[in-house]
Write a protein that holds these residues in place. Structure first.
Motif, PDB file in Angstrom:
ATOM      1  N   THR A 187       0.852  -1.176   0.000  1.00 29.35           N
ATOM      2  CA  THR A 187       0.000   0.000   0.000  1.00 29.35           C
ATOM      3  C   THR A 187       0.891   1.232   0.000  1.00 29.35           C
ATOM      4  N   TYR A 188       0.572   2.181  -0.864  1.00 23.96           N
ATOM      5  CA  TYR A 188       1.331   3.424  -0.932  1.00 23.96           C
ATOM      6  C   TYR A 188       0.572   4.510  -0.166  1.00 23.96           C
ATOM      7  N   PRO A 189       1.102   4.964   0.956  1.00 16.45           N
ATOM      8  CA  PRO A 189       0.420   6.024   1.712  1.00 16.45           C
ATOM      9  C   PRO A 189       0.774   7.398   1.173  1.00 16.45           C
ATOM     10  N   GLY A 190      -0.173   8.314   1.264  1.00 17.78           N
ATOM     11  CA  GLY A 190       0.087   9.692   0.897  1.00 17.78           C
ATOM     12  C   GLY A 190       0.376   9.906  -0.571  1.00 17.78           C
ATOM     13  N   VAL A 191      -0.250   9.107  -1.448  1.00 14.17           N
ATOM     14  CA  VAL A 191       0.003   9.246  -2.882  1.00 14.17           C
ATOM     15  C   VAL A 191      -1.303   9.174  -3.661  1.00 14.17           C
ATOM     16  N   VAL A 192      -1.237   9.665  -4.900  1.00 16.46           N
ATOM     17  CA  VAL A 192      -2.280   9.434  -5.888  1.00 16.46           C
ATOM     18  C   VAL A 192      -1.606   8.936  -7.163  1.00 16.46           C
ATOM     19  N   PHE A 193      -2.324   8.115  -7.925  1.00 16.10           N
ATOM     20  CA  PHE A 193      -1.857   7.664  -9.226  1.00 16.10           C
ATOM     21  C   PHE A 193      -2.504   8.549 -10.288  1.00 16.10           C
ATOM     22  N   VAL A 194      -1.711   9.023 -11.233  1.00 10.48           N
ATOM     23  CA  VAL A 194      -2.161   9.976 -12.234  1.00 10.48           C
ATOM     24  C   VAL A 194      -1.830   9.448 -13.625  1.00 10.48           C
ATOM     25  N   PHE A 195      -2.698   9.730 -14.584  1.00  9.50           N
ATOM     26  CA  PHE A 195      -2.483   9.248 -15.942  1.00  9.50           C
ATOM     27  C   PHE A 195      -1.189   9.788 -16.538  1.00  9.50           C
ATOM     28  N   GLU A 196      -0.959  11.094 -16.409  1.00 12.37           N
ATOM     29  CA  GLU A 196       0.272  11.681 -16.944  1.00 12.37           C
ATOM     30  C   GLU A 196       0.579  12.969 -16.205  1.00 12.37           C
ATOM     31  N   VAL A 197       1.873  13.259 -16.043  1.00 13.58           N
ATOM     32  CA  VAL A 197       2.330  14.474 -15.380  1.00 13.58           C
ATOM     33  C   VAL A 197       3.421  15.120 -16.226  1.00 13.58           C
ATOM     34  N   ILE A 198       3.331  16.444 -16.375  1.00 13.68           N
ATOM     35  CA  ILE A 198       4.335  17.207 -17.112  1.00 13.68           C
ATOM     36  C   ILE A 198       4.726  18.392 -16.245  1.00 13.68           C
ATOM     37  N   ALA A 199       6.013  18.647 -16.123  1.00 14.77           N
ATOM     38  CA  ALA A 199       6.494  19.741 -15.274  1.00 14.77           C
ATOM     39  C   ALA A 199       6.707  21.010 -16.084  1.00 14.77           C
ATOM     40  N   ASP A 200       6.601  22.141 -15.378  1.00 18.85           N
ATOM     41  CA  ASP A 200       7.007  23.455 -15.885  1.00 18.85           C
ATOM     42  C   ASP A 200       6.236  23.926 -17.103  1.00 18.85           C
ATOM     43  N   LEU A 201       4.941  23.646 -17.136  1.00 13.89           N
ATOM     44  CA  LEU A 201       4.068  24.229 -18.146  1.00 13.89           C
ATOM     45  C   LEU A 201       3.279  25.385 -17.529  1.00 13.89           C
ATOM     46  N   SER A 202       2.831  26.305 -18.355  1.00  9.56           N
ATOM     47  CA  SER A 202       1.894  27.325 -17.890  1.00  9.56           C
ATOM     48  C   SER A 202       0.508  26.697 -17.815  1.00  9.56           C
ATOM     49  N   PRO A 203      -0.446  27.318 -17.120  1.00  9.66           N
ATOM     50  CA  PRO A 203      -1.817  26.775 -17.094  1.00  9.66           C
ATOM     51  C   PRO A 203      -2.399  26.633 -18.498  1.00  9.66           C
ATOM     52  N   HIS A 204      -2.128  27.608 -19.359  1.00 14.58           N
ATOM     53  CA  HIS A 204      -2.661  27.559 -20.726  1.00 14.58           C
ATOM     54  C   HIS A 204      -2.105  26.359 -21.494  1.00 14.58           C
ATOM     55  N   LYS A 205      -0.799  26.117 -21.366  1.00 14.61           N
ATOM     56  CA  LYS A 205      -0.195  24.989 -22.079  1.00 14.61           C
ATOM     57  C   LYS A 205      -0.612  23.658 -21.464  1.00 14.61           C
ATOM     58  N   CYS A 206      -0.911  23.658 -20.170  1.00 14.51           N
ATOM     59  CA  CYS A 206      -1.419  22.439 -19.539  1.00 14.51           C
ATOM     60  C   CYS A 206      -2.758  22.057 -20.153  1.00 14.51           C
ATOM     61  N   LYS A 207      -3.640  23.046 -20.296  1.00 14.54           N
ATOM     62  CA  LYS A 207      -4.936  22.789 -20.925  1.00 14.54           C
ATOM     63  C   LYS A 207      -4.753  22.313 -22.371  1.00 14.54           C
ATOM     64  N   GLU A 208      -3.815  22.938 -23.103  1.00 13.68           N
ATOM     65  CA  GLU A 208      -3.562  22.543 -24.489  1.00 13.68           C
ATOM     66  C   GLU A 208      -3.079  21.097 -24.568  1.00 13.68           C
ATOM     67  N   LYS A 209      -2.257  20.674 -23.610  1.00 12.94           N
ATOM     68  CA  LYS A 209      -1.786  19.286 -23.589  1.00 12.94           C
ATOM     69  C   LYS A 209      -2.948  18.318 -23.419  1.00 12.94           C
ATOM     70  N   CYS A 210      -3.908  18.693 -22.572  1.00 12.07           N
ATOM     71  CA  CYS A 210      -5.081  17.847 -22.380  1.00 12.07           C
ATOM     72  C   CYS A 210      -5.881  17.743 -23.675  1.00 12.07           C
TER      73      CYS A 210
END
Length: 408
Positions: A294-317
């Motif tokens: 069991t992994y405590p204090g974590v969530v599993f996420v489909f994909e993560v990208i660092a250092d994007l702006s909010p606008h580029k994050c939405k574009e990635k989606c």
């Protein structure tokens, strides 16, 4: 913020595939971008098991060399100069003035006037000019910005109740390129997937029963929507407050159980394949079928990208065919993409003193995709804006980041 580390030695990680069915971690206390000996590297998910001389969990890919994996140790026989080049992010609440054609606002990085009449469609350019003679207005809005590692303004993102404006700076040429963002998302909102009330009494029994339920459903055909690929437990013990944290460390103070808005433990049975494991508040747990861990204090996420702006994050989606929700987190500089069908929308704005998240949900009539709606709590009365400043310590790539608040 630029800092020079001690001289480092490059260590090449083995690239053998892991038999771990759970996704690799993305550690939030690593420098997300760096140069070593003048060569650029960016952080990727992974672990440093077997490389005890490296900073724990900080795994990198060499820029332009897809699939390469590296970690770094201090000192050694061939030390190289290292610099953390990740951007500096900050946010605040500001107060804007509206007139017939312009939106006027003052921030810590300048005062601006934007002609919002010129941009009516998504992505349409608008004209914004800098004018430091402008004064503060009365309409509350969320403001986010980024500076490069050498202190130059990179981008800014204004988020009002009615619209969003995203601007890119080129301070060298004195250029400000701005556009209107109509599918703007919402600040400090989480879109989350449904879950079942957890069975059992106490944490240990609830974890065991949630894992057993996933194990049983993991044997279903891949085409069955009830098949389980991993499970989550959002634990509620009824002994936490929702007072905003004054040090913005939500996993230790207010907002610790932002997900537990139902005030009961919930077991989530998930049926998609996550790529990343993220640290979150300590009352979240996750695991994979047939794996006795069991992994405590974590969530599993489909994909993560660092250092994007909010606008580029939405574009990635929008570029990802199956992406349903996106969340940009200012505290960790991470953009999280998820493919689940969201069933709940949680407003966590009362748990932080400054704006932190921007989240969006993608709707599609053609695919019968809809997004949950829930009345949000908004504050229109004027208060003194608060500015939060990130800090760094003597370790070049540890930025005292708090745990991320990412939906599952």
């Amino acid at each position: 913020m630029v800092q020079l580390s001690a001289l480092l030695l490059l260590c090449i990680l083995s690239c053998t595939l892991s038999d771990d069915p759970c996704p690799p971690p993305f550690w939030w206390d690593c420098c997300t971008q760096k140069t070593v000996g003048g060569v650029g590297y960016h952080q990727v998910p992974g672990d440093t098991d077997g490389f005890s001389q490296c900073k724990k969990g900080c795994v990198y890919e060499k820029d332009g060399d897809i699939g390469s994996r590296f970690c770094f140790q201090s000192g050694g026989s061939n030390p190289q100069k290292t610099e953390c080049t990740e951007p500096f992010l900050d946010s605040m609440y500001i107060f804007v003035t509206r007139n017939t054609d312009n939106l006027i606002f003052k921030t810590d990085i300048g005062a601006f006037s934007c002609d919002i009449s010129s941009g009516t469609a998504e992505g349409e350019n608008i004209t914004c000019v800098e004018d430091n003679q402008l004064t503060e207005g009365i309409e509350k809005a969320a403001f986010f910005y980024s500076k490069s590692s050498d202190g130059k303004r990179d981008w800014m993102h204004l988020h009002t109740e009615n619209e969003a404006i995203h601007c890119e700076f080129d301070d060298g040429l004195g250029i400000l390129l701005c556009l209107k963002v109509s599918t703007k998302g919402e600040h400090d909102v989480l879109f989350v997937e449904g879950a079942e009330i957890a069975e059992g009494h106490g944490l240990d029994e609830q974890l065991e029963k949630c894992g057993e339920k996933c194990n049983a459903r993991s044997k279903l055909p891949d085409t069955d929507p009830k098949k389980c690929t991993f499970w989550t437990l959002s634990y509620w013990d009824g002994d936490h407050t929702t007072t905003p944290s004054h040090n913005n460390n939500d996993h230790e103070h207010g907002g610790r159980q932002a997900r537990n808005h139902a005030k009961t433990s919930e077991c989530g049975i998930r049926n998609y394949d996550p790529k990343v494991r993220l640290t979150t508040n300590p009352d979240q747990y996750a695991g994979c079928p047939e794996k006795n861990q069991t992994y405590p204090g974590v969530v599993f996420v489909f994909e993560v990208i660092a250092d994007l702006s909010p606008h580029k994050c939405k574009e990635k989606c929008l570029e990802e065919e199956e992406c349903r929700t996106w969340t940009w987190d200012r505290k960790t500089s991470l953009c999280s993409l998820n493919v689940y069908t969201p069933t709940r929308r949680i407003d966590i704005s009362d748990r932080t003193l400054t704006p932190n998240l921007l989240s969006g949900c993608i709707e599609s009539l053609a695919r019968n995709w809809t997004c949950p709606k829930l009345a949000t709590t908004t504050t229109t009365s004027k208060t003194t804006p608060t500015t939060t400043t990130s800090t760094t310590n003597e370790d070049y790539d540890h930025h005292n980041r708090p745990s991320t608040t990412t939906p599952t």
